[in-house]
Motif scaffolding. Structure first.
Motif, PDB file in Angstrom:
ATOM      1  N   TYR A 175       2.066   6.377 -15.367  1.00  0.00           N
ATOM      2  CA  TYR A 175       2.005   7.742 -15.903  1.00  0.00           C
ATOM      3  C   TYR A 175       3.288   8.092 -16.650  1.00  0.00           C
ATOM      4  O   TYR A 175       3.400   9.155 -17.245  1.00  0.00           O
ATOM      5  N   GLU A 176       4.261   7.178 -16.614  1.00  0.00           N
ATOM      6  CA  GLU A 176       5.508   7.343 -17.364  1.00  0.00           C
ATOM      7  C   GLU A 176       6.035   5.928 -17.587  1.00  0.00           C
ATOM      8  O   GLU A 176       5.641   5.008 -16.852  1.00  0.00           O
ATOM      9  N   ILE A 177       6.904   5.755 -18.561  1.00  0.00           N
ATOM     10  CA  ILE A 177       7.336   4.409 -18.945  1.00  0.00           C
ATOM     11  C   ILE A 177       7.708   3.535 -17.745  1.00  0.00           C
ATOM     12  O   ILE A 177       7.338   2.370 -17.675  1.00  0.00           O
TER      13      ILE A 177
ATOM     14  N   GLU B 114       0.812  -1.231   0.000  1.00  0.00           N
ATOM     15  CA  GLU B 114       0.000   0.000   0.000  1.00  0.00           C
ATOM     16  C   GLU B 114       0.837   1.269   0.000  1.00  0.00           C
ATOM     17  O   GLU B 114       0.556   2.227   0.726  1.00  0.00           O
ATOM     18  N   VAL B 115       1.880   1.258  -0.827  1.00  0.00           N
ATOM     19  CA  VAL B 115       2.640   2.497  -1.023  1.00  0.00           C
ATOM     20  C   VAL B 115       1.941   3.318  -2.107  1.00  0.00           C
ATOM     21  O   VAL B 115       1.029   2.825  -2.766  1.00  0.00           O
ATOM     22  N   GLU B 116       2.368   4.564  -2.266  1.00  0.00           N
ATOM     23  CA  GLU B 116       1.671   5.455  -3.190  1.00  0.00           C
ATOM     24  C   GLU B 116       2.271   5.437  -4.590  1.00  0.00           C
ATOM     25  O   GLU B 116       1.645   5.887  -5.548  1.00  0.00           O
ATOM     26  N   HIS B 117       3.514   4.952  -4.685  1.00  0.00           N
ATOM     27  CA  HIS B 117       4.224   5.097  -5.966  1.00  0.00           C
ATOM     28  C   HIS B 117       5.222   3.950  -6.117  1.00  0.00           C
ATOM     29  O   HIS B 117       5.864   3.547  -5.148  1.00  0.00           O
ATOM     30  N   ILE B 118       5.335   3.420  -7.325  1.00  0.00           N
ATOM     31  CA  ILE B 118       6.330   2.369  -7.590  1.00  0.00           C
ATOM     32  C   ILE B 118       7.072   2.704  -8.880  1.00  0.00           C
ATOM     33  O   ILE B 118       6.449   2.961  -9.915  1.00  0.00           O
ATOM     34  N   SER B 119       8.403   2.737  -8.794  1.00  0.00           N
ATOM     35  CA  SER B 119       9.224   2.938 -10.002  1.00  0.00           C
ATOM     36  C   SER B 119       9.818   1.591 -10.381  1.00  0.00           C
ATOM     37  O   SER B 119      10.370   0.889  -9.518  1.00  0.00           O
ATOM     38  N   THR B 120       9.724   1.228 -11.647  1.00  0.00           N
ATOM     39  CA  THR B 120      10.213  -0.082 -12.096  1.00  0.00           C
ATOM     40  C   THR B 120      11.290   0.142 -13.150  1.00  0.00           C
ATOM     41  O   THR B 120      10.989   0.578 -14.259  1.00  0.00           O
ATOM     42  N   TYR B 121      12.526  -0.092 -12.784  1.00  0.00           N
ATOM     43  CA  TYR B 121      13.621   0.216 -13.702  1.00  0.00           C
ATOM     44  C   TYR B 121      14.189  -1.032 -14.348  1.00  0.00           C
ATOM     45  O   TYR B 121      14.513  -2.014 -13.664  1.00  0.00           O
ATOM     46  N   HIS B 122      14.304  -0.959 -15.631  1.00  0.00           N
ATOM     47  CA  HIS B 122      14.922  -2.008 -16.439  1.00  0.00           C
ATOM     48  C   HIS B 122      16.438  -1.952 -16.155  1.00  0.00           C
ATOM     49  O   HIS B 122      17.051  -0.894 -16.276  1.00  0.00           O
ATOM     50  N   LEU B 123      17.015  -3.057 -15.728  1.00  0.00           N
ATOM     51  CA  LEU B 123      18.452  -3.077 -15.427  1.00  0.00           C
ATOM     52  C   LEU B 123      19.249  -2.799 -16.702  1.00  0.00           C
ATOM     53  O   LEU B 123      19.115  -3.518 -17.689  1.00  0.00           O
TER      54      LEU B 123
ATOM     55  N   LEU C  39      11.607  13.191 -23.989  1.00  0.00           N
ATOM     56  CA  LEU C  39      11.158  13.176 -22.596  1.00  0.00           C
ATOM     57  C   LEU C  39       9.640  13.072 -22.514  1.00  0.00           C
ATOM     58  O   LEU C  39       9.091  12.256 -21.791  1.00  0.00           O
ATOM     59  N   GLY C  40       8.963  13.908 -23.299  1.00  0.00           N
ATOM     60  CA  GLY C  40       7.503  13.998 -23.201  1.00  0.00           C
ATOM     61  C   GLY C  40       6.810  12.718 -23.620  1.00  0.00           C
ATOM     62  O   GLY C  40       5.789  12.334 -23.040  1.00  0.00           O
ATOM     63  N   ILE C  41       7.372  12.040 -24.599  1.00  0.00           N
ATOM     64  CA  ILE C  41       6.703  10.842 -25.113  1.00  0.00           C
ATOM     65  C   ILE C  41       6.708   9.724 -24.072  1.00  0.00           C
ATOM     66  O   ILE C  41       5.907   8.801 -24.134  1.00  0.00           O
ATOM     67  N   ARG C  42       7.593   9.822 -23.097  1.00  0.00           N
ATOM     68  CA  ARG C  42       7.652   8.806 -22.040  1.00  0.00           C
ATOM     69  C   ARG C  42       6.408   8.858 -21.140  1.00  0.00           C
ATOM     70  O   ARG C  42       6.103   7.914 -20.441  1.00  0.00           O
ATOM     71  N   THR C  43       5.724   9.999 -21.142  1.00  0.00           N
ATOM     72  CA  THR C  43       4.622  10.168 -20.180  1.00  0.00           C
ATOM     73  C   THR C  43       3.275   9.839 -20.806  1.00  0.00           C
ATOM     74  O   THR C  43       3.099   9.899 -22.013  1.00  0.00           O
ATOM     75  N   ARG C  44       2.327   9.525 -19.929  1.00  0.00           N
ATOM     76  CA  ARG C  44       0.948   9.293 -20.359  1.00  0.00           C
ATOM     77  C   ARG C  44       0.365  10.538 -21.012  1.00  0.00           C
ATOM     78  O   ARG C  44      -0.459  10.461 -21.907  1.00  0.00           O
ATOM     79  N   ARG C  45       0.769  11.718 -20.517  1.00  0.00           N
ATOM     80  CA  ARG C  45       0.244  12.959 -21.095  1.00  0.00           C
ATOM     81  C   ARG C  45       0.645  13.113 -22.546  1.00  0.00           C
ATOM     82  O   ARG C  45      -0.005  13.780 -23.313  1.00  0.00           O
ATOM     83  N   GLY C  46       1.806  12.537 -22.896  1.00  0.00           N
ATOM     84  CA  GLY C  46       2.294  12.632 -24.258  1.00  0.00           C
ATOM     85  C   GLY C  46       2.954  13.965 -24.538  1.00  0.00           C
ATOM     86  O   GLY C  46       3.204  14.769 -23.627  1.00  0.00           O
TER      87      GLY C  46
END
Ligand code: SF4
Length: 360
Positions: free
Chosen positions: A227-229, A178-187, A302-309
């Motif tokens: 919301y981002e890659i 139940e955390v608010e945010h998760i970052s998932t990084y490709h090694l 940079l922008g294309i990485r986000t859901r906003r586009g």
């Protein structure tokens, strides 16, 4: 929106995959010496007002007691924050302690980014990390007890020691915290790292593709939105600081190796060397004046990485329909496009440039 980044370049150990600028401090006076120079450098942050602060590294929570108070006091003396600010500190789980959390809360830190990376002790050992899963569970409890209501967890996927099934179980378990945010990084196996010289490799493309896809499937079940890659959040908990980077807004970086972007087109970078930084942080800075074309390329990448586009106007996307959607002049990646983001960004850039015609 304007963001402030501070790089604390110290770590207790060097993780085997890490390509960030960091050093193991010889002693506490070395850290103090750094803080004194940071104090001078940060005096240049005035009179600007910032919406976000991100303290990264390195390992910011290596600072304890008197040195942590000194650091917090430096920020308070030099940095003006907007009322609705976000202030994140990156932390390594094994170094989280009640006294430091209390000091940070008192000074106004309101977001914790915890470098968990894996819930598998075997993998943590391979990574050269010092914490284990049970440490994370205990420290997370402590962070919550101290009243931090915005917590992010970093995870790494794509190592040879984590199967697709293990990755699914890991996402399920971390989402259940139940955390608010998760970052998932490709090694990424970067040159100059021990992993590179050891010949560590990512799994094959098919496995990596599955790992990318599973993230959406699992995390959306727990209410997270991508919301981002690489980043997932509960609604309203997107990292505002990172959005500043992706939206090509202005940010100032302090400490060795930190980058800054000043509108309309100046980028400068501090030297990635603690000795040189301490000796002359100003004289060793590198400045770059970005051309229109470089700015466009960055804005799209940079922008294309986000859901906003990213807004690119009317362009022809024939042949790319599987990878991008364009609506009202804004281009966004599809789920398949996420897998090839950089290549797609370059293609979009070429098309936007082509649509603008030759420069006179
Ligand atoms: S703790 Fe973070 S910055 Fe330090 S070596 Fe490990 S990954 Fe790199």
């Amino acid at each position: 929106m304007r963001g402030l980044y501070i790089h604390i370049p110290f770590c207790r150990q060097k993780c085997l995959y890490c390509a960030f600028y960091r050093v193991i401090p010889a002693n506490l006076s070395r850290i103090e010496e750094f803080l004194r120079v940071l104090d001078v450098e940060l005096s240049g942050a005035r009179p600007l007002r910032f919406d976000t602060i991100y303290v990264g590294g390195g390992t910011p929570n290596i600072l304890k007691g008197r040195l942590l108070e000194m650091f917090m006091d430096i920020i308070h003396r030099h940095v003006k924050l907007s009322d609705d600010y976000e202030w994140t500190v990156e932390m390594n789980p094994e170094l989280v302690d009640i006294d430091s959390l209390e000091i940070m809360r008192t000074y106004g830190v309101n977001r914790v980014s915890l470098g968990v990376q894996s819930i598998y002790d075997v993998e943590l050992r391979r990574f050269g990390r010092l914490h284990r899963k049970d440490t994370v569970i205990r420290k997370l409890e402590l962070i919550r007890k101290l009243g931090f209501a915005n917590v992010s967890i970093d995870l790494i996927f794509g190592s040879p020691w984590k199967s697709v099934d293990m990755w699914r179980r890991e996402l399920e378990e971390v989402a259940s915290w139940e955390v608010e945010h998760i970052s998932t990084y490709h090694l990424t196996i970067e040159e100059g790292t021990p992993f590179h010289s050891m010949g560590v490799r990512n799994p094959d493309d098919e496995t990596m593709e599955k790992m990318y896809m599973i993230r959406d499937e699992v995390l959306s079940r727990y209410g997270f939105e991508r919301y981002e890659i690489s980043n997932y959040a509960m609604r309203g908990f997107e990292s505002r600081h990172n959005m500043i980077y992706w939206m090509h807004e202005e940010y100032r970086g302090f400490g060795p190796s930190a980058h800054s972007f000043v509108k309309p087109n100046i980028r400068y970078t501090n030297v990635a060397d603690l000795d040189l930084y301490i000796e002359d942080f100003e004289g060793t800075r590198e400045y770059e004046y970005l051309t229109e074309e470089q700015l466009l390329l960055e804005r799209i990448f940079l922008g294309i990485r986000t859901r906003r586009g990213v807004r690119v106007g009317d362009i022809d996307i024939s042949g790319l329909e599987e990878f991008v959607d364009v609506r009202d002049g804004v281009v966004r990646l599809t789920a398949r496009g996420v897998l090839l983001a950089d290549r797609i960004a370059l293609e979009i850039f070429e098309r936007v440039r082509g649509s603008r015609g030759p420069r006179s």
